[in-house]
Design an enzyme around this catalytic site. Structure first.
Site, short mmCIF file in Angstrom:
data_model
loop_
_atom_site.label_atom_id
_atom_site.label_comp_id
_atom_site.label_asym_id
_atom_site.label_seq_id
_atom_site.Cartn_x
_atom_site.Cartn_y
_atom_site.Cartn_z
N HIS A 97 -3.10 -2.90 -4.33
CA HIS A 97 -2.02 -2.43 -5.21
C HIS A 97 -2.23 -3.05 -6.59
O HIS A 97 -2.63 -4.21 -6.71
CB HIS A 97 -0.66 -2.85 -4.66
CG HIS A 97 -0.46 -2.44 -3.23
ND1 HIS A 97 -0.52 -1.13 -2.83
CD2 HIS A 97 -0.20 -3.17 -2.11
CE1 HIS A 97 -0.31 -1.07 -1.52
NE2 HIS A 97 -0.12 -2.29 -1.07
N GLU A 113 4.02 -7.55 -1.99
CA GLU A 113 4.69 -7.32 -0.71
C GLU A 113 4.40 -8.45 0.26
O GLU A 113 3.59 -9.34 -0.02
CB GLU A 113 4.21 -5.99 -0.11
CG GLU A 113 2.73 -5.96 0.19
CD GLU A 113 2.23 -4.59 0.62
OE1 GLU A 113 3.04 -3.65 0.73
OE2 GLU A 113 1.00 -4.46 0.85
N HIS A 173 -6.58 -5.56 1.01
CA HIS A 173 -6.07 -5.80 2.35
C HIS A 173 -6.08 -4.53 3.20
O HIS A 173 -6.23 -3.42 2.68
CB HIS A 173 -4.63 -6.33 2.29
CG HIS A 173 -3.67 -5.37 1.64
ND1 HIS A 173 -3.48 -5.34 0.27
CD2 HIS A 173 -2.87 -4.40 2.13
CE1 HIS A 173 -2.59 -4.41 -0.03
NE2 HIS A 173 -2.21 -3.81 1.08
N ARG A 193 -6.97 3.28 -2.40
CA ARG A 193 -7.83 3.11 -1.23
C ARG A 193 -9.27 2.92 -1.67
O ARG A 193 -9.80 3.74 -2.42
CB ARG A 193 -7.76 4.34 -0.31
CG ARG A 193 -6.40 4.68 0.24
CD ARG A 193 -6.52 5.79 1.28
NE ARG A 193 -5.21 6.37 1.56
CZ ARG A 193 -4.81 7.54 1.10
NH1 ARG A 193 -5.62 8.27 0.33
NH2 ARG A 193 -3.61 8.00 1.39
#
Length: 314
Positions: A97, A113, A173, A193
């Site tokens: 992100h 997050e 991740h 991605r």
């Protein structure tokens, strides 16, 4: 006291399953459901508040914002947190992100997050950060080789229930198969991605889009072999965007909490069952205690129970 509950928004995902039925007693649609958006105020998706005829954005932008969400509520257009349950029955893409300094460059939103692991299979794992010795040159070479070797660049950890992994924006991740997760995050839906395991979407017959160049720009290549968060007492985590606690309740124990007036409190029943006032809250329940709640009593219902809470930090 005001306790608000929400109608979850279920999201079909190629890597999802039906564990929200079997594990949390939900009634979800038949396709593979990967995400339940428990508390959401996005332009394209807003959770409805069960106790009113309004959605979360109506309340956040309404005249009672300070009363409901607190005098210290962030001055944002939308509720600043997005809270999800993730059911990963297959691996998610290797992804990142964007950090705040780069998000606008790619017409995206920054996203920090964390994952709280509710259930894990015996062999469940996660991919977080990079292995020692992997820099941008080695990572980029693996990505462009297109032989799947990029996965070998990732630091891999076995996941267990009760663990917490913090994921600041820029940390590359992926969630491995066999993880049921409570996710607390910034209100953002921007994901790049870098690799998707050469998967083909059964509906389209095509691979999902990749964002290799954006990922390479956003990955923190100094983020090497991170570890699970180390809680201190009931405190699980505190960062610039949210703080989290884990409150254990032993058999028939009750605890008094003081809520507000500066902030509201999100709660998720991660084990057992709880009762607030006359409201029964079985495992898997999501709710919000508004900032005008004041003192409230939370009781366990004859078994060990656990409450995960989240709010914005002081």
């Amino acid at each position: 006291m005001a306790l608000l509950t929400f109608e979850p928004l279920y999201q079909e995902r190629i890597w999802g399953g039906q564990n929200l039925n079997s594990s949390l007693g939900r009634k979800i649609p038949e396709p593979p459901i990967g995400e339940s958006w428990e508390v959401c105020d996005r332009p394209e998706a807003k959770t409805k508040v069960v106790e009113t005829d309004k959605d979360l954005h109506d309340l956040w932008s309404g005249p009672d914002k300070a009363k409901l969400f607190g005098t210290a509520a962030p001055k944002t257009e939308r509720f600043p947190l997005l809270i999800k349950i993730l059911d990963a029955q297959d691996k998610l893409s290797l992804q990142v992100h964007p950090p705040a300094r780069l998000a606008s460059t790619f017409n995206g939103e920054p996203k920090t997050e964390c994952w709280y692991f509710l259930e894990t299979a015996d062999d469940a794992k996660i991919y977080v950060g990079l292995k020692k010795g992997v820099g941008r040159k080695e990572f980029e070479s693996a990505v462009h080789s297109k032989d799947g070797s990029v996965a070998d660049c990732f630091h891999v950890l076995n996941s267990k229930p009760g663990e917490l992994m913090f994921l600041p924006s820029g940390r590359v991740h992926a969630i491995g198969a066999g993880n049921l997760i409570l996710e607390i995050q910034q209100n953002s839906d921007t994901t790049f991605r870098v690799y998707d395991w050469d998967r083909v979407d059964a509906k389209t017959g095509q691979p999902r889009d990749l964002h290799v160049q954006e990922s390479l720009e956003c990955i923190d290549f100094d983020d090497v072999e991170p570890v699970f968060a180390q809680p201190h007492g009931t405190s699980l985590l505190s960062c610039s965007y949210f703080s989290m606690e884990r409150l254990p309740f032993f058999e028939e124990e009750h605890q008094e909490l003081s809520i507000g007036p500066d902030r509201c409190l999100y709660g998720f029943v991660s084990a057992g069952s709880l009762k607030i006032d006359d409201k029964e809250l079985p495992r898997g329940s999501s709710f919000l205690l508004t900032a005008d709640t004041g003192q409230c009593v939370i009781e366990s219902q004859g078994e060990y129970s656990e409450l995960i809470t989240a709010t914005w930090p002081e």
